[in-house]
Design a protein around this motif. Structure first.
Motif, PDB file in Angstrom:
ATOM      1  N   ARG A  48       0.724  -1.364   0.058  1.00  0.00           N
ATOM      2  CA  ARG A  48      -0.091  -0.006  -0.088  1.00  0.00           C
ATOM      3  C   ARG A  48       1.006   1.347  -0.023  1.00  0.00           C
ATOM      4  NH1 ARG A  48      -5.387  -0.993   0.768  1.00  0.00           N
ATOM      5  NH2 ARG A  48      -5.735   1.143   1.539  1.00  0.00           N
ATOM      6  N   LEU A  49       1.736   1.159   0.816  1.00  0.00           N
ATOM      7  CA  LEU A  49       3.143   2.454   0.619  1.00  0.00           C
ATOM      8  C   LEU A  49       3.299   2.518  -0.713  1.00  0.00           C
ATOM      9  CD1 LEU A  49       4.953   1.811   4.199  1.00  0.00           C
ATOM     10  CD2 LEU A  49       3.017   3.530   3.619  1.00  0.00           C
ATOM     11  N   ILE A  50       4.104   1.470  -1.397  1.00  0.00           N
ATOM     12  CA  ILE A  50       4.679   1.823  -2.552  1.00  0.00           C
ATOM     13  C   ILE A  50       3.605   2.104  -3.790  1.00  0.00           C
ATOM     14  CG2 ILE A  50       5.726   0.335  -4.535  1.00  0.00           C
ATOM     15  CD1 ILE A  50       6.562  -1.712  -2.382  1.00  0.00           C
ATOM     16  N   CYS A  51       2.425   1.941  -3.425  1.00  0.00           N
ATOM     17  CA  CYS A  51       1.290   1.897  -4.577  1.00  0.00           C
ATOM     18  C   CYS A  51       0.755   3.508  -4.206  1.00  0.00           C
ATOM     19  CB  CYS A  51       0.231   1.262  -4.512  1.00  0.00           C
ATOM     20  SG  CYS A  51       0.847  -0.247  -5.263  1.00  0.00           S
ATOM     21  N   GLY A  52       1.385   4.231  -2.974  1.00  0.00           N
ATOM     22  CA  GLY A  52       0.628   5.622  -2.947  1.00  0.00           C
ATOM     23  C   GLY A  52      -0.723   5.556  -2.104  1.00  0.00           C
ATOM     24  N   LEU A  53      -1.243   4.379  -1.543  1.00  0.00           N
ATOM     25  CA  LEU A  53      -2.327   4.468  -0.966  1.00  0.00           C
ATOM     26  C   LEU A  53      -2.292   4.743   0.490  1.00  0.00           C
ATOM     27  CD1 LEU A  53      -3.531   0.861  -2.297  1.00  0.00           C
ATOM     28  CD2 LEU A  53      -4.282   3.056  -3.088  1.00  0.00           C
ATOM     29  N   GLN A  54      -1.129   4.960   0.760  1.00  0.00           N
ATOM     30  CA  GLN A  54      -0.759   5.237   2.390  1.00  0.00           C
ATOM     31  C   GLN A  54       0.752   6.148   2.405  1.00  0.00           C
ATOM     32  OE1 GLN A  54      -1.019   1.835   4.962  1.00  0.00           O
ATOM     33  NE2 GLN A  54      -3.289   2.177   4.973  1.00  0.00           N
ATOM     34  N   LYS A  55       1.169   6.812   3.351  1.00  0.00           N
ATOM     35  CA  LYS A  55       2.352   7.316   3.437  1.00  0.00           C
ATOM     36  C   LYS A  55       3.031   6.846   4.484  1.00  0.00           C
ATOM     37  CE  LYS A  55       1.082  12.002   1.428  1.00  0.00           C
ATOM     38  NZ  LYS A  55       0.884  13.563   1.774  1.00  0.00           N
ATOM     39  N   PRO A  56       4.646   6.607   4.425  1.00  0.00           N
ATOM     40  CA  PRO A  56       5.097   6.274   5.388  1.00  0.00           C
ATOM     41  C   PRO A  56       5.267   7.019   6.435  1.00  0.00           C
ATOM     42  CG  PRO A  56       6.792   6.808   3.663  1.00  0.00           C
ATOM     43  CD  PRO A  56       5.106   6.928   3.253  1.00  0.00           C
ATOM     44  N   THR A  57       5.353   6.451   7.961  1.00  0.00           N
ATOM     45  CA  THR A  57       5.700   7.386   8.986  1.00  0.00           C
ATOM     46  C   THR A  57       7.151   7.878   8.916  1.00  0.00           C
ATOM     47  OG1 THR A  57       4.214   6.133  10.251  1.00  0.00           O
ATOM     48  CG2 THR A  57       5.765   7.449  11.405  1.00  0.00           C
ATOM     49  N   GLU A  58       8.109   6.918   8.582  1.00  0.00           N
ATOM     50  CA  GLU A  58       9.641   7.367   8.356  1.00  0.00           C
ATOM     51  C   GLU A  58       9.817   6.691   7.346  1.00  0.00           C
ATOM     52  OE1 GLU A  58      11.307   6.418  12.097  1.00  0.00           O
ATOM     53  OE2 GLU A  58      10.050   7.478  13.509  1.00  0.00           O
ATOM     54  N   GLY A  59      11.249   6.858   6.975  1.00  0.00           N
ATOM     55  CA  GLY A  59      11.952   6.411   5.732  1.00  0.00           C
ATOM     56  C   GLY A  59      11.380   6.992   4.523  1.00  0.00           C
ATOM     57  N   SER A  60      11.794   6.239   3.438  1.00  0.00           N
ATOM     58  CA  SER A  60      11.438   6.564   2.082  1.00  0.00           C
ATOM     59  C   SER A  60      11.674   5.144   1.171  1.00  0.00           C
ATOM     60  CB  SER A  60      12.392   7.765   1.489  1.00  0.00           C
ATOM     61  OG  SER A  60      13.696   7.308   1.551  1.00  0.00           O
ATOM     62  N   TYR A  61      11.266   5.596  -0.229  1.00  0.00           N
ATOM     63  CA  TYR A  61      11.377   4.561  -1.200  1.00  0.00           C
ATOM     64  C   TYR A  61      11.714   5.186  -2.517  1.00  0.00           C
ATOM     65  CZ  TYR A  61       6.466   5.242  -2.136  1.00  0.00           C
ATOM     66  OH  TYR A  61       5.392   5.980  -2.260  1.00  0.00           O
TER      67      TYR A  61
END
Length: 304
Positions: A48-61
């Motif tokens: 879900r993070l990779i697909c942009g459906l949610q945002k990470p709390t910390e870190g990046s991709y």
């Protein structure tokens, strides 16, 4: 090495629950990358993070060289396709009309590519049949067709064979392999069916409690998986005594079967068992499976 996707200390918290914790992974271009982990390990959150459906709390991709913290990823996400949890289809529409809706969303100028896409996923003969009347396998293939509408070169699939019958599983497997081989599409696949994943994946990422425990290629996995001799005998306890005397490593598989690891002289072992009054019914050489490797790596039961 060219990577389609990398993550850097990716973390996701929901109030008091941490779904991902400092996860760093690397998906090579052209790979079929299998994400392996127990239920609740963080696989779907990662997707879900990779697909942009949610945002990470910390870190990046990083996706196609664009960093999620610094860059707008909307443009490069058009190169992605995804089926997350369940295929997003309109049940009251035909397969063709579902694809037309996706083409409109993407702003494609014509519907010329739809017949070829339906042929590719094996749905060209469905005609006016509504998607709500499709089998699970047909719905999954339609979901794949929709994800392919934008001509992506990276597909993210969450449990693509979940709930399918054996024929449906084979159809999805062959389609994934065909897309990877002929179109050079890179895949990130989450699946709890380890035997099926082992037939597909070129690389694996093992996740536990939101952490990436290990990344390994298929070639490295095959080297790591030990060979064993699977023996079926009349008296397992007698076999265990003999194996202990010879300092051989083993694992009792059932009341009549034992896996024996390492090299040993077969004739000597059989003669020793004969002295113990133990008959050998069969001996078959086996390679350690992905499931066995997973259990040894993670510990506990194999709930992926």
């Amino acid at each position: 090495m060219e990577y389609v996707l990398t993550t850097n200390n990716l973390t996701k918290r929901y109030r008091n629950f941490q779904a991902l914790s400092g996860l760093s992974m690397h998906v090579e271009r052209g790979a079929i990358y299998g994400v392996v982990g127990r239920n609740g390990a963080g696989k779907t959150t990662l997707i879900r993070l990779i697909c942009g459906l949610q945002k990470p709390t910390e870190g990046s991709y990083t996706l196609y060289g664009r960093n999620s913290e610094r860059d707008d990823l909307n443009g490069v996400r058009r190169r992605m396709g995804a089926v997350v949890e369940t295929p997003s289809i309109y049940g009251h529409l035909t397969a063709e009309d579902n694809l037309k809706e996706q083409y409109r969303i993407l702003g494609k100028p014509s519907f010329d590519g739809i017949p070829e896409l339906l042929e590719l996923v094996g749905l060209s003969g469905t005609g006016k049949k509504k998607a709500k009347h499709f089998s699970l396998g047909m719905k999954q293939r339609l979901g794949l067709a929709i994800s392919l509408a934008g001509n992506p070169d990276f597909l993210v699939l969450d449990e693509p064979v979940n709930g399918l019958d054996p024929q449906g599983i084979i159809e999805i497997r062959e389609l994934i392999l065909k897309l990877n081989r002929e179109r050079r599409i890179t895949f990130l696949i989450s699946s709890h069916i380890l035997d099926e994943l082992s037939r597909l994946a070129t690389h694996y990422g093992f996740i536990d409690s939101g952490h990436l425990v290990k990344e390994i290629s298929r070639e490295e996995l095959e080297k790591s998986c030990r060979k064993c001799m699977h023996m079926e005998v009349s008296d397992v306890q007698a076999l265990v005594r003999v194996l202990d005397q010879k300092c051989l490593e083993y694992k009792v598989d059932s009341k009549s079967c034992v896996d024996v690891f390492g090299s040993f002289e077969v004739t000597d072992l059989v003669l020793s068992l004969e002295k113990e009054g133990c008959k050998v019914f069969s001996m078959v050489e086996r390679d350690e499976s992905l499931e066995s490797y997973y259990i040894n790596l993670m510990g506990g039961e194999s709930h992926a």
